[in-house]
Design a protein around this motif. Structure first.
Motif, mmCIF file in Angstrom:
data_model
loop_
_atom_site.group_PDB
_atom_site.id
_atom_site.type_symbol
_atom_site.label_atom_id
_atom_site.label_comp_id
_atom_site.label_asym_id
_atom_site.label_seq_id
_atom_site.Cartn_x
_atom_site.Cartn_y
_atom_site.Cartn_z
ATOM 1 N N ILE A 92 0.784 -1.140 -0.050
ATOM 2 C CA ILE A 92 -0.060 -0.009 -0.065
ATOM 3 C C ILE A 92 0.812 1.409 0.094
ATOM 4 C CG2 ILE A 92 -1.838 1.384 1.411
ATOM 5 C CD1 ILE A 92 -2.602 -1.361 2.380
ATOM 6 N N THR A 93 0.859 2.092 -0.931
ATOM 7 C CA THR A 93 1.569 3.357 -1.156
ATOM 8 C C THR A 93 0.473 4.558 -1.056
ATOM 9 O OG1 THR A 93 1.506 3.296 -3.562
ATOM 10 C CG2 THR A 93 3.280 2.321 -2.310
ATOM 11 N N VAL A 94 0.958 5.620 -0.463
ATOM 12 C CA VAL A 94 -0.082 6.700 -0.250
ATOM 13 C C VAL A 94 0.782 7.940 -0.712
ATOM 14 C CG1 VAL A 94 -1.259 8.339 1.248
ATOM 15 C CG2 VAL A 94 -1.278 5.812 1.571
ATOM 16 N N SER A 95 0.626 8.540 -1.785
ATOM 17 C CA SER A 95 1.347 9.613 -2.419
ATOM 18 C C SER A 95 1.208 10.890 -1.755
ATOM 19 C CB SER A 95 0.913 9.841 -3.908
ATOM 20 O OG SER A 95 -0.250 10.636 -3.897
ATOM 21 N N GLU A 96 2.180 11.807 -2.042
ATOM 22 C CA GLU A 96 1.905 13.057 -1.368
ATOM 23 C C GLU A 96 0.739 13.837 -1.681
ATOM 24 O OE1 GLU A 96 4.077 14.639 1.086
ATOM 25 O OE2 GLU A 96 5.204 12.809 1.388
ATOM 26 N N GLN A 97 0.355 13.756 -3.039
ATOM 27 C CA GLN A 97 -0.843 14.379 -3.431
ATOM 28 C C GLN A 97 -2.212 13.953 -2.764
ATOM 29 O OE1 GLN A 97 1.541 12.863 -5.401
ATOM 30 N NE2 GLN A 97 2.359 14.423 -6.868
ATOM 31 N N GLN A 98 -2.227 12.598 -2.393
ATOM 32 C CA GLN A 98 -3.155 11.996 -1.606
ATOM 33 C C GLN A 98 -3.166 12.758 -0.435
ATOM 34 O OE1 GLN A 98 -2.238 7.828 -2.518
ATOM 35 N NE2 GLN A 98 -4.460 7.622 -3.019
ATOM 36 N N ILE A 99 -2.068 12.868 0.364
ATOM 37 C CA ILE A 99 -2.020 13.396 1.690
ATOM 38 C C ILE A 99 -2.496 14.918 1.740
ATOM 39 C CG2 ILE A 99 -0.471 13.909 3.539
ATOM 40 C CD1 ILE A 99 1.275 11.641 2.810
ATOM 41 N N LEU A 100 -1.884 15.741 0.831
ATOM 42 C CA LEU A 100 -2.149 17.051 0.506
ATOM 43 C C LEU A 100 -3.845 17.069 0.326
ATOM 44 C CD1 LEU A 100 -1.214 20.023 0.515
ATOM 45 C CD2 LEU A 100 -0.763 19.602 -1.795
ATOM 46 N N ALA A 101 -4.305 16.590 -0.551
ATOM 47 C CA ALA A 101 -5.732 16.560 -0.897
ATOM 48 C C ALA A 101 -6.698 16.186 0.313
ATOM 49 C CB ALA A 101 -6.146 15.535 -2.037
ATOM 50 N N PHE A 102 -6.326 15.296 1.176
ATOM 51 C CA PHE A 102 -6.905 15.023 2.474
ATOM 52 C C PHE A 102 -6.922 16.047 3.123
ATOM 53 C CE2 PHE A 102 -7.402 13.326 6.703
ATOM 54 C CZ PHE A 102 -8.357 12.319 6.602
ATOM 55 N N LYS A 104 -6.555 19.340 2.800
ATOM 56 C CA LYS A 104 -7.121 20.590 2.358
ATOM 57 C C LYS A 104 -8.693 20.185 2.533
ATOM 58 C CE LYS A 104 -3.913 22.329 -0.754
ATOM 59 N NZ LYS A 104 -3.600 22.706 -2.337
ATOM 60 N N ALA A 105 -9.175 18.787 2.085
ATOM 61 C CA ALA A 105 -10.537 18.482 2.077
ATOM 62 C C ALA A 105 -11.114 18.273 3.331
ATOM 63 C CB ALA A 105 -10.539 17.278 1.598
ATOM 64 N N LYS A 106 -10.316 18.166 4.471
ATOM 65 C CA LYS A 106 -10.624 18.040 5.736
ATOM 66 C C LYS A 106 -10.392 19.394 6.591
ATOM 67 C CE LYS A 106 -11.908 13.791 5.304
ATOM 68 N NZ LYS A 106 -13.748 13.402 5.431
ATOM 69 N N SER A 110 -6.278 24.464 10.667
ATOM 70 C CA SER A 110 -6.438 24.914 11.686
ATOM 71 C C SER A 110 -5.921 23.869 12.992
ATOM 72 C CB SER A 110 -7.872 25.157 12.231
ATOM 73 O OG SER A 110 -8.775 24.131 12.270
ATOM 74 N N ARG A 111 -5.838 22.822 12.445
ATOM 75 C CA ARG A 111 -5.129 21.721 13.464
ATOM 76 C C ARG A 111 -3.717 21.725 13.377
ATOM 77 N NH1 ARG A 111 -8.959 17.586 14.233
ATOM 78 N NH2 ARG A 111 -7.389 16.772 15.635
ATOM 79 N N GLY A 112 -3.070 22.297 12.427
ATOM 80 C CA GLY A 112 -1.590 22.364 12.379
ATOM 81 C C GLY A 112 -0.989 22.612 11.157
ATOM 82 N N LYS A 113 0.178 22.739 10.767
ATOM 83 C CA LYS A 113 0.898 22.791 9.421
ATOM 84 C C LYS A 113 1.057 21.456 8.792
ATOM 85 C CE LYS A 113 3.703 27.052 10.762
ATOM 86 N NZ LYS A 113 5.066 27.434 10.637
ATOM 87 N N TYR A 114 1.039 21.534 7.334
ATOM 88 C CA TYR A 114 0.817 20.237 6.922
ATOM 89 C C TYR A 114 2.065 19.376 7.093
ATOM 90 C CZ TYR A 114 1.469 17.294 2.497
ATOM 91 O OH TYR A 114 1.610 16.030 1.837
ATOM 92 N N GLN A 115 3.269 20.054 7.112
ATOM 93 C CA GLN A 115 4.370 19.055 7.588
ATOM 94 C C GLN A 115 4.353 18.363 8.630
ATOM 95 O OE1 GLN A 115 4.501 22.244 6.442
ATOM 96 N NE2 GLN A 115 5.524 22.546 4.858
ATOM 97 N N LEU A 117 1.344 17.328 10.160
ATOM 98 C CA LEU A 117 0.186 16.274 10.294
ATOM 99 C C LEU A 117 0.501 15.311 9.137
ATOM 100 C CD1 LEU A 117 -2.688 18.759 10.649
ATOM 101 C CD2 LEU A 117 -1.594 17.394 12.345
ATOM 102 N N ALA A 118 1.379 15.639 8.195
ATOM 103 C CA ALA A 118 1.516 14.701 6.985
ATOM 104 C C ALA A 118 1.620 13.314 7.411
ATOM 105 C CB ALA A 118 2.664 15.222 5.952
ATOM 106 N N PRO A 119 2.689 12.997 8.405
ATOM 107 C CA PRO A 119 2.907 11.577 8.767
ATOM 108 C C PRO A 119 1.672 10.895 9.423
ATOM 109 C CG PRO A 119 4.815 13.004 9.532
ATOM 110 C CD PRO A 119 3.500 14.055 9.158
ATOM 111 N N GLN A 120 0.870 11.731 10.168
ATOM 112 C CA GLN A 120 -0.455 10.933 10.722
ATOM 113 C C GLN A 120 -1.322 10.777 9.652
ATOM 114 O OE1 GLN A 120 -1.702 13.307 14.159
ATOM 115 N NE2 GLN A 120 0.023 14.419 14.344
ATOM 116 N N ILE A 121 -1.283 11.737 8.722
ATOM 117 C CA ILE A 121 -2.397 11.562 7.592
ATOM 118 C C ILE A 121 -2.026 10.263 6.660
ATOM 119 C CG2 ILE A 121 -3.225 12.530 5.515
ATOM 120 C CD1 ILE A 121 -2.849 15.407 6.680
ATOM 121 N N ARG A 122 -0.652 10.149 6.389
ATOM 122 C CA ARG A 122 -0.223 9.016 5.755
ATOM 123 C C ARG A 122 -0.421 7.636 6.491
ATOM 124 N NH1 ARG A 122 3.571 8.540 1.991
ATOM 125 N NH2 ARG A 122 4.636 10.622 2.194
ATOM 126 N N LYS A 123 -0.340 7.522 7.758
ATOM 127 C CA LYS A 123 -0.724 6.572 8.564
ATOM 128 C C LYS A 123 -1.975 6.258 8.531
ATOM 129 C CE LYS A 123 -0.101 4.424 13.232
ATOM 130 N NZ LYS A 123 0.385 4.614 14.464
#
Length: 341
Positions: A92-102, A104-106, A110-115, A117-123
């Protein structure tokens, strides 16, 4: 919840689990049952549904949901050695584009900077994709006939609510009733008034509506208000005082209640005052509260919508809480109106 109540629930859950699975070294497991037999008394069966309360229903629902998640994994683990189509460890692979889209969509800015939160979103996304993969694998196993499941959701939780001395509107012998337990100083109860009126305008004589009292302890004048409307009922003025109390929730002292009686022109004011001062209907209000607590009502407004038996004066149906939207009431009422049982 009191410790004794918790102990009873834990004991019950243990009995339920043992009944559901019946795993012993000398006997084959019994099929899963959503309404298992718990006891037999002089030849009469007692099942889970016979003893079910709201707390017990919530526990059995939690058990079902946990089993629903765990069972497919166990099944697939046993199937994998024998079926090459089963793969429990897909890449299972998750791209940076998918993480960024998630992100923005959510609206996670307001919860924090992308960098950060990105590891938590990937997981999270990896876990979601793995879950979807396992569900697809489980669906394949069912389609191929490799597995037969017996897991079933718990039966619906229905309460048996006593109508007692409720103030009734609508058709007295209607097969469906909307029963309310309420408090004259509860802001959510006031909010529900317009919805109840709308419901009654829609169904009129197709349903019965009953009102019982459940004054909360922190609303210091609500019990006197409940007694007052019962005193007004003696003189056929229940509804007039009922509506006036909801319009004046912050002014319900004895003095106010007597003023309201005069405003609605109660015929015998001396009798009303004596009734109010002597708390003639204190026991009626207490009984309403006891009956509400018995079916699991802890706050207001509380509603029961279900089949009504005018002979036994009991409603068997769904327990609802809060100032719910109009459509919620309609859906439950329609369910029972369209039911043959």
């Amino acid at each position: 919840m009191k410790s004794q109540q918790k102990l009873h629930i834990c004991r019950f859950l243990l009995v339920t689990l043992l009944t559901l699975f019946a795993l012993t070294s000398h006997a084959a497991p019994l099929p899963y049952q959503s309404n298992p037999l718990l006891a037999t008394v002089e030849g009469q069966a007692i099942t889970l549904d016979d003893v079910k309360t709201k707390a017990i229903h919530d526990l059995t629902l939690q058990l079902y949901q946990q089993l629903q998640q765990r069972l497919p994994e166990v099944i697939l683990e046993r199937l994998q050695p024998h079926h090459k189509e089963i793969d429990l460890n897909p890449k299972i692979t998750v791209s940076e584009q998918q993480i960024l889209a998630f992100y923005k969509a959510k609206n996670l800015q307001s919860r924090g900077k992308y960098q950060a939160l990105a590891p938590q979103i990937r997981k999270f996304l990896k876990g979601q994709l793995r879950f979807e993969h396992l569900q697809n694998q489980y669906g394949l196993a069912l389609e191929k006939g490799w597995v037969t499941t017996h897991l079933a959701p718990p039966t619906d939780f229905l309460v048996r609510a006593k109508v007692g001395t409720a103030y009734l509107q609508g058709k007295s012998n209607a097969k469906v009733m909307l029963l309310e337990f309420s408090d004259y100083q509860c802001p959510f109860c006031r909010r529900a008034r317009s919805t109840i009126k709308r419901v009654m305008d829609r169904y009129q004589d197709r349903i019965s509506y009953g009102y019982r009292h459940f004054p909360l302890s922190f609303h210091t004048e609500a019990d006197e208000a409940a007694i007052a409307v019962e005193c007004a009922r003696e003189q056929d003025k229940f509804l007039e005082l009922h509506e006036l109390l909801y319009e004046n929730q912050k002014a319900q002292t004895l003095s106010h209640l007597k003023q309201y009686a005069r405003r609605i022109k109660i015929p015998n004011l001396k009798e009303f005052d004596e009734c109010l001062e002597s708390e003639r209907y204190r026991s009626l209000v207490d009984q309403d509260m006891d009956d509400a607590s018995e079916i699991g009502i802890t706050g207001t407004p509380g509603f029961v919508i279900g089949r009504y038996n005018p002979k036994t004066k009991v409603v068997v149906g769904d327990l609802l809480s809060g100032a719910l939207p109009y459509q919620n009431f309609v859906e439950h009422i329609e369910k029972y109106l369209n039911s043959d049982s």
